[in-house]
Design a protein around this motif. Structure first.
Motif, PDB file in Angstrom:
ATOM      1  N   SER A 186       0.840  -1.210   0.000  1.00  0.00           N
ATOM      2  CA  SER A 186       0.000   0.000   0.000  1.00  0.00           C
ATOM      3  C   SER A 186       0.872   1.256   0.000  1.00  0.00           C
ATOM      4  CB  SER A 186      -0.940   0.007   1.203  1.00  0.00           C
ATOM      5  OG  SER A 186      -1.806  -1.090   1.156  1.00  0.00           O
ATOM      6  N   ALA A 187       1.841   1.261  -0.900  1.00  0.00           N
ATOM      7  CA  ALA A 187       2.791   2.368  -0.995  1.00  0.00           C
ATOM      8  C   ALA A 187       2.716   2.979  -2.392  1.00  0.00           C
ATOM      9  CB  ALA A 187       4.199   1.872  -0.702  1.00  0.00           C
ATOM     10  N   PRO A 188       1.949   4.049  -2.558  1.00  0.00           N
ATOM     11  CA  PRO A 188       1.788   4.645  -3.888  1.00  0.00           C
ATOM     12  C   PRO A 188       3.072   5.226  -4.478  1.00  0.00           C
ATOM     13  CG  PRO A 188       0.705   5.983  -2.214  1.00  0.00           C
ATOM     14  CD  PRO A 188       1.169   4.733  -1.539  1.00  0.00           C
ATOM     15  N   ILE A 189       4.085   5.435  -3.659  1.00  0.00           N
ATOM     16  CA  ILE A 189       5.341   5.992  -4.170  1.00  0.00           C
ATOM     17  C   ILE A 189       5.952   5.079  -5.233  1.00  0.00           C
ATOM     18  CG2 ILE A 189       6.744   4.985  -2.318  1.00  0.00           C
ATOM     19  CD1 ILE A 189       8.513   7.505  -2.498  1.00  0.00           C
ATOM     20  N   TRP A 190       5.852   3.770  -5.047  1.00  0.00           N
ATOM     21  CA  TRP A 190       6.466   2.842  -6.005  1.00  0.00           C
ATOM     22  C   TRP A 190       5.726   2.861  -7.339  1.00  0.00           C
ATOM     23  CZ3 TRP A 190      10.652   2.988  -3.822  1.00  0.00           C
ATOM     24  CH2 TRP A 190      10.874   2.659  -2.499  1.00  0.00           C
ATOM     25  N   LYS A 191       4.413   3.048  -7.310  1.00  0.00           N
ATOM     26  CA  LYS A 191       3.649   3.130  -8.555  1.00  0.00           C
ATOM     27  C   LYS A 191       4.025   4.397  -9.321  1.00  0.00           C
ATOM     28  CE  LYS A 191      -0.972   2.469 -10.363  1.00  0.00           C
ATOM     29  NZ  LYS A 191      -2.377   2.270 -10.051  1.00  0.00           N
ATOM     30  N   ASP A 192       4.245   5.479  -8.593  1.00  0.00           N
ATOM     31  CA  ASP A 192       4.658   6.736  -9.214  1.00  0.00           C
ATOM     32  C   ASP A 192       6.028   6.589  -9.878  1.00  0.00           C
ATOM     33  OD1 ASP A 192       4.352   9.480  -9.849  1.00  0.00           O
ATOM     34  OD2 ASP A 192       5.612  10.026  -8.134  1.00  0.00           O
ATOM     35  N   VAL A 193       6.940   5.916  -9.204  1.00  0.00           N
ATOM     36  CA  VAL A 193       8.274   5.691  -9.769  1.00  0.00           C
ATOM     37  C   VAL A 193       8.179   4.798 -11.009  1.00  0.00           C
ATOM     38  CG1 VAL A 193      10.550   4.680  -9.329  1.00  0.00           C
ATOM     39  CG2 VAL A 193       9.438   6.054  -7.572  1.00  0.00           C
ATOM     40  N   ALA A 194       7.310   3.800 -10.964  1.00  0.00           N
ATOM     41  CA  ALA A 194       7.120   2.915 -12.121  1.00  0.00           C
ATOM     42  C   ALA A 194       6.641   3.709 -13.335  1.00  0.00           C
ATOM     43  CB  ALA A 194       6.125   1.810 -11.781  1.00  0.00           C
ATOM     44  N   LYS A 195       5.730   4.647 -13.112  1.00  0.00           N
ATOM     45  CA  LYS A 195       5.241   5.489 -14.217  1.00  0.00           C
ATOM     46  C   LYS A 195       6.365   6.330 -14.806  1.00  0.00           C
ATOM     47  CE  LYS A 195       0.443   5.993 -12.762  1.00  0.00           C
ATOM     48  NZ  LYS A 195      -0.567   6.914 -12.231  1.00  0.00           N
ATOM     49  N   LYS A 196       7.219   6.859 -13.942  1.00  0.00           N
ATOM     50  CA  LYS A 196       8.331   7.686 -14.425  1.00  0.00           C
ATOM     51  C   LYS A 196       9.347   6.845 -15.207  1.00  0.00           C
ATOM     52  CE  LYS A 196       7.938  11.123 -10.743  1.00  0.00           C
ATOM     53  NZ  LYS A 196       7.306  12.157 -11.494  1.00  0.00           N
ATOM     54  N   LEU A 197       9.576   5.617 -14.775  1.00  0.00           N
ATOM     55  CA  LEU A 197      10.522   4.748 -15.476  1.00  0.00           C
ATOM     56  C   LEU A 197       9.969   4.236 -16.806  1.00  0.00           C
ATOM     57  CD1 LEU A 197      12.038   2.620 -12.588  1.00  0.00           C
ATOM     58  CD2 LEU A 197      13.244   4.244 -14.038  1.00  0.00           C
ATOM     59  N   ALA A 198       8.658   4.220 -16.947  1.00  0.00           N
ATOM     60  CA  ALA A 198       8.037   3.717 -18.173  1.00  0.00           C
ATOM     61  C   ALA A 198       8.053   4.743 -19.304  1.00  0.00           C
ATOM     62  CB  ALA A 198       6.603   3.283 -17.885  1.00  0.00           C
ATOM     63  N   LYS A 199       8.506   5.941 -19.022  1.00  0.00           N
ATOM     64  CA  LYS A 199       8.559   6.981 -20.055  1.00  0.00           C
ATOM     65  C   LYS A 199       9.595   6.625 -21.120  1.00  0.00           C
ATOM     66  CE  LYS A 199       7.150  10.891 -17.241  1.00  0.00           C
ATOM     67  NZ  LYS A 199       7.555  12.191 -16.710  1.00  0.00           N
ATOM     68  N   PRO A 200       9.458   7.212 -22.306  1.00  0.00           N
ATOM     69  CA  PRO A 200      10.451   6.972 -23.362  1.00  0.00           C
ATOM     70  C   PRO A 200      11.844   7.456 -22.939  1.00  0.00           C
ATOM     71  CG  PRO A 200       8.555   8.171 -24.222  1.00  0.00           C
ATOM     72  CD  PRO A 200       8.379   8.077 -22.752  1.00  0.00           C
ATOM     73  N   ALA A 201      12.857   6.910 -23.557  1.00  0.00           N
ATOM     74  CA  ALA A 201      14.246   7.223 -23.192  1.00  0.00           C
ATOM     75  C   ALA A 201      14.547   8.718 -23.272  1.00  0.00           C
ATOM     76  CB  ALA A 201      15.203   6.452 -24.088  1.00  0.00           C
ATOM     77  N   ARG A 202      13.974   9.397 -24.227  1.00  0.00           N
ATOM     78  CA  ARG A 202      14.268  10.829 -24.371  1.00  0.00           C
ATOM     79  C   ARG A 202      13.682  11.662 -23.233  1.00  0.00           C
ATOM     80  NH1 ARG A 202      10.222   9.583 -27.782  1.00  0.00           N
ATOM     81  NH2 ARG A 202       8.371  10.888 -27.752  1.00  0.00           N
ATOM     82  N   LYS A 203      12.773  11.081 -22.466  1.00  0.00           N
ATOM     83  CA  LYS A 203      12.167  11.797 -21.339  1.00  0.00           C
ATOM     84  C   LYS A 203      12.634  11.256 -19.987  1.00  0.00           C
ATOM     85  CE  LYS A 203       8.002  13.189 -23.751  1.00  0.00           C
ATOM     86  NZ  LYS A 203       6.545  13.199 -23.745  1.00  0.00           N
ATOM     87  N   LYS A 204      13.635  10.391 -20.002  1.00  0.00           N
ATOM     88  CA  LYS A 204      14.151   9.832 -18.753  1.00  0.00           C
ATOM     89  C   LYS A 204      14.845  10.920 -17.939  1.00  0.00           C
ATOM     90  CE  LYS A 204      13.160   5.460 -18.951  1.00  0.00           C
ATOM     91  NZ  LYS A 204      13.477   4.283 -19.462  1.00  0.00           N
ATOM     92  N   VAL A 205      14.835  10.738 -16.660  1.00  0.00           N
ATOM     93  CA  VAL A 205      15.396  11.714 -15.729  1.00  0.00           C
ATOM     94  C   VAL A 205      16.908  11.541 -15.628  1.00  0.00           C
ATOM     95  CG1 VAL A 205      15.380  12.442 -13.317  1.00  0.00           C
ATOM     96  CG2 VAL A 205      13.262  11.724 -14.403  1.00  0.00           C
ATOM     97  N   GLU A 206      17.613  12.656 -15.682  1.00  0.00           N
ATOM     98  CA  GLU A 206      19.050  12.693 -15.421  1.00  0.00           C
ATOM     99  C   GLU A 206      19.292  13.819 -14.429  1.00  0.00           C
ATOM    100  OE1 GLU A 206      20.894  13.187 -19.242  1.00  0.00           O
ATOM    101  OE2 GLU A 206      20.824  11.040 -19.652  1.00  0.00           O
ATOM    102  N   VAL A 207      19.873  13.482 -13.294  1.00  0.00           N
ATOM    103  CA  VAL A 207      20.090  14.456 -12.229  1.00  0.00           C
ATOM    104  C   VAL A 207      21.580  14.536 -11.932  1.00  0.00           C
ATOM    105  CG1 VAL A 207      19.630  14.984  -9.803  1.00  0.00           C
ATOM    106  CG2 VAL A 207      17.825  14.016 -11.217  1.00  0.00           C
ATOM    107  N   ASN A 208      22.104  15.750 -11.893  1.00  0.00           N
ATOM    108  CA  ASN A 208      23.503  15.949 -11.542  1.00  0.00           C
ATOM    109  C   ASN A 208      23.662  16.012 -10.028  1.00  0.00           C
ATOM    110  OD1 ASN A 208      25.103  16.169 -13.981  1.00  0.00           O
ATOM    111  ND2 ASN A 208      23.841  17.959 -14.439  1.00  0.00           N
ATOM    112  N   VAL A 209      24.860  15.696  -9.575  1.00  0.00           N
ATOM    113  CA  VAL A 209      25.172  15.743  -8.147  1.00  0.00           C
ATOM    114  C   VAL A 209      24.960  17.152  -7.599  1.00  0.00           C
ATOM    115  CG1 VAL A 209      27.050  15.452  -6.484  1.00  0.00           C
ATOM    116  CG2 VAL A 209      26.754  13.794  -8.302  1.00  0.00           C
ATOM    117  N   SER A 210      25.216  18.168  -8.409  1.00  0.00           N
ATOM    118  CA  SER A 210      25.031  19.552  -7.953  1.00  0.00           C
ATOM    119  C   SER A 210      23.569  19.836  -7.602  1.00  0.00           C
ATOM    120  CB  SER A 210      25.516  20.536  -9.016  1.00  0.00           C
ATOM    121  OG  SER A 210      24.784  20.374 -10.213  1.00  0.00           O
ATOM    122  N   LYS A 211      22.634  19.252  -8.342  1.00  0.00           N
ATOM    123  CA  LYS A 211      21.212  19.439  -8.036  1.00  0.00           C
ATOM    124  C   LYS A 211      20.853  18.747  -6.723  1.00  0.00           C
ATOM    125  CE  LYS A 211      16.590  18.977  -9.994  1.00  0.00           C
ATOM    126  NZ  LYS A 211      15.790  18.539 -11.141  1.00  0.00           N
TER     127      LYS A 211
END
Length: 120
Positions: A26-51
């Motif tokens: 019963s943890a909706p956070i994992w479903k949200d992460v699954a949706k973000k990972l299912a996006k196309p490669a060009r929309k994948k998240v990239e985060v720098n250490v500075s952020k």
């Protein structure tokens, strides 16, 4: 159900596991992460250490549904879970005493996803 297409064979397996854990715990956070990972490669998240350094506080647990890159410097001790890390990002996080985890390891440590911040 929409078929998940990915060139990385690990991605569909992880998405399925996230959905199962979301339902089981019963943890909706994992479903949200699954949706973000299912996006196309060009929309994948990239985060720098500075952020991470800019927005995180000491002791935070961050989840990046994508790749962590090594640009910048990190000044706070944080636990970062991500789909993947660059070598420089991993060394920068560990240099200040932080931890680098895979998303699977974070699920094992914290099945409810409590006190986890998604950084996208």
């Amino acid at each position: 159900m929409k078929k998940i297409m990915s060139t990385n064979p690990k991605t569909p397996e992880l998405i399925q596991k996230l959905k199962e854990e979301s339902f089981k715990n019963s943890a909706p956070i994992w479903k949200d992460v699954a949706k973000k990972l299912a996006k196309p490669a060009r929309k994948k998240v990239e985060v720098n250490v500075s952020k991470i350094s800019r927005y995180a506080s000491e002791g935070d647990v961050l989840l990046i549904p994508g790749k962590v890159l090594g640009a910048g410097s990190l000044k706070v001790n944080v636990t970062v879970a991500a789909f993947s890390f660059s070598e420089t990002a991993k060394s920068a996080i560990e240099a200040v005493g932080g931890k680098c985890l895979t998303i699977e390891e974070l699920i094992a440590e914290n099945p409810k996803g409590s006190k986890v911040t998604i950084m996208a």
